[in-house]
Design an enzyme around this catalytic site. Structure first.
Site, short mmCIF file in Angstrom:
data_model
loop_
_atom_site.label_atom_id
_atom_site.label_comp_id
_atom_site.label_asym_id
_atom_site.label_seq_id
_atom_site.Cartn_x
_atom_site.Cartn_y
_atom_site.Cartn_z
N ASP A 28 -2.51 -4.86 0.93
CA ASP A 28 -2.19 -6.29 1.10
C ASP A 28 -2.67 -6.45 2.79
O ASP A 28 -3.31 -7.94 3.01
CB ASP A 28 -0.76 -6.19 1.41
CG ASP A 28 -0.05 -5.19 2.16
OD1 ASP A 28 -0.65 -4.29 2.61
OD2 ASP A 28 1.26 -4.98 2.01
N MET A 31 0.74 -1.34 -0.13
CA MET A 31 -0.11 -0.21 -0.10
C MET A 31 0.83 1.20 0.02
O MET A 31 2.04 1.49 0.29
CB MET A 31 -1.03 -0.02 1.25
CG MET A 31 -1.80 -1.30 1.26
SD MET A 31 -2.87 -1.38 2.62
CE MET A 31 -4.33 0.01 2.17
#
Length: 512
Positions: free
Chosen positions: A240, A80
């Site tokens: 994730d 991210m």
């Protein structure tokens, strides 16, 4: 049999996981990626390296499984907060500043002058960090104006890979939550944040969708190269941690995930958005599950503390056991099992490289408290395991302080493999601890999101129920819960007592 492909684009590399509808992993492919650090605090990656790694990982997984023609959907998980800047032709404008990059600290302070912390927190549910899109875009605007002017779109890691696969530009709500440009409670871009900070909305992906939504189909030339069927539906995917939440079954209120790897993560979800007013190293996001929000706390060096103990106290034993084909960690947990609950008053603070949640202090360092002549290697091993679990309980307590019930904890990572560590978590959290059949949390979550988007399951929960199976349940021991609660209160007070000295020590270390 239908198979689902999950692509997990992490910092270290790209992993492709093929799962069939019974929950069996058919195969895994993996290719590494490098991080470039041109200056202290900088962390970049080349988006085209991700693409090459993705091509290799998927091709390997398909070849090993022999299931290429059975794959019916594709989903994503990705690191991210990275910002891939694309020109009007869809080409990357240089490297991507990934989540580890720290160069935009001045821009964080500038943003605080543009909009009050209170208003920004109400909109974004987060405090601004230099790893978010907003300060990074301001840094590029200031230091690389030509690149900024040429930017047509900004994408996250997984979004760039999906663009290369489908030709479609989009992003989804979980990744977008950590841009500092999104209205997280309403799951849309924030006109107020964009105007206050001066970021043009046109460079953001116009399509901001839910994580399981299909946003494109596999290009024929990509399908041919990978041995897949052209036109396979491709879902938006998720960041994730939300993807890992799906892949471990943390998709509803009351259940949280506790992962002990190099770092430790506590992840949970709520049916309402929420904020933590104190800056305590937490992240509040839209979950990959529609109408759910999620919360993340981070212990920087949890499993790394046990690894440090292994490497520095047991180096010879480690080599010997490796030659014998046995696991040094099993030996260390066996030693810990010979110590009593609470390690006889020996308490370990696992701050080897600072602390994130809840103290958010880069100066914090590891400490053993209460060491006496009665303590030996058994207590030292156990105290590290207990200290790591205390540090994760800090985030569990933040959940509870926000009014969220924690009934069940899904354990993953190294802390899930040891029966002793599972019992320790159950007792310290005072909650049931379960393990699942799936070790590939982010990849499995990505695959489930793709399968739901393609219509093979009606909901994400239905997909989780079909793919994931509980493999163990550990209930808390009331007597040990009481003992651990008393020791945890001491643990929790130690940081406050040492905070000033941590800072003084850090200054001295810098000087010498």
């Amino acid at each position: 049999m239908n198979c689902f492909l999950g692509i997990d684009s992490g910092t270290s590399g790209v992993k492709a996981v093929i799962i069939d509808e019974t929950g069996r992993i058919r195969s895994i492919g993996y290719r590494e990626c490098d991080v470039v650090s041109e200056q202290p605090g900088w962390a970049d990656q080349d988006p085209m390296d991700w693409w090459k790694a993705c091509e290799g990982a998927v091709s390997d997984a398909v070849a090993k499984s022999g299931s290429g023609k059975e794959i019916v959907s594709i989903g994503f998980s990705g690191q991210m907060r990275g910002n891939v800047m694309l020109d009007k032709d869809g080409n990357p404008l240089g490297n991507c500043m990934i989540w580890l990059d720290q160069r935009a600290s001045e821009e964080v302070e500038e943003i605080r002058q543009m909009i009050s912390d209170e208003e920004a927190l109400a909109i974004t549910t987060n405090h601004c960090l230099n790893s978010y899109w907003a300060p990074k875009l301001l840094w590029i605007k200031k230091h690389r104006p030509e690149e900024y002017e040429k930017t047509d779109k900004v994408l996250f890691t997984k979004d760039f890979l999906r663009f290369k696969m489908t030709g479609e530009i989009a992003t989804e709500v979980s990744d977008a939550s950590l841009t500092f440009l999104m209205d997280v409670p309403h799951r849309c871009w924030s006109e107020r944040m964009l105007s206050a900070i001066g970021i043009p909305k046109e460079i953001l992906p116009k399509r901001l969708v839910e994580s399981s939504e299909i946003v494109g189909h596999l290009r024929p030339e990509v399908a041919a190269a990978w041995g897949l069927t052209p036109g396979i539906p491709v879902a938006a995917g998720a960041g994730d941690q939300p993807a890992c939440g799906v892949g471990t079954g943390v998709v509803g209120a009351g259940t949280i995930g506790s992962s002990i790897g190099t770092s430790g993560v506590v992840f949970g979800c709520s049916d309402q958005p929420f904020t933590i007013e104190k800056e305590c190293g937490t992240f509040s996001m839209c979950h990959a599950v529609p109408d759910q929000w999620c919360f993340l706390g981070l212990a920087l060096t949890s499993g790394a503390s046990f690894k440090w103990l292994r490497d520095n106290i047991f180096p010879d034993k480690k080599k010997l056991m490796a030659a014998e084909g046995t696991d040094i960690y099993d030996y260390m947990t066996e030693l810990a099992g010979h110590a009593g609950t609470g390690s006889g008053g020996l308490i370990f603070l696992p701050y080897l490289n600072g602390d994130k949640t809840p103290n958010n202090d880069e100066n914090a360092r590891a400490v053993w408290f209460g060491l006496s002549q009665r303590h030996g290697i058994n207590e030292i091993c156990r105290s590290v395991m207990e200290g790591v679990t205390y540090s994760l309980r800090d985030t569990v307590e933040l959940f509870r302080e926000c009014g969220m019930e924690v009934r069940q904890v899904v354990a993953s990572g190294g802390g899930a493999k040891s029966r002793l560590w599972r019992q320790m978590q159950a007792d310290i959290y005072n909650a049931s601890v379960v393990t699942m059949n799936m070790e590939e949390g982010p990849g499995a979550g990505a695959a489930i999101l793709g399968a739901v988007g393609a219509g093979y399951y009606k909901t994400i929960k239905e997909g989780c129920d079909a793919i994931l199976k509980v493999t163990s349940v550990t209930e808390p021991n009331p007597e040990q819960v009481k003992i651990y609660d008393e020791y945890y209160q001491i643990y929790r007070s130690l940081y406050a007592s040492l905070k000033t000295e941590f800072a003084r020590n850090a200054e001295i270390v810098k000087r010498y």
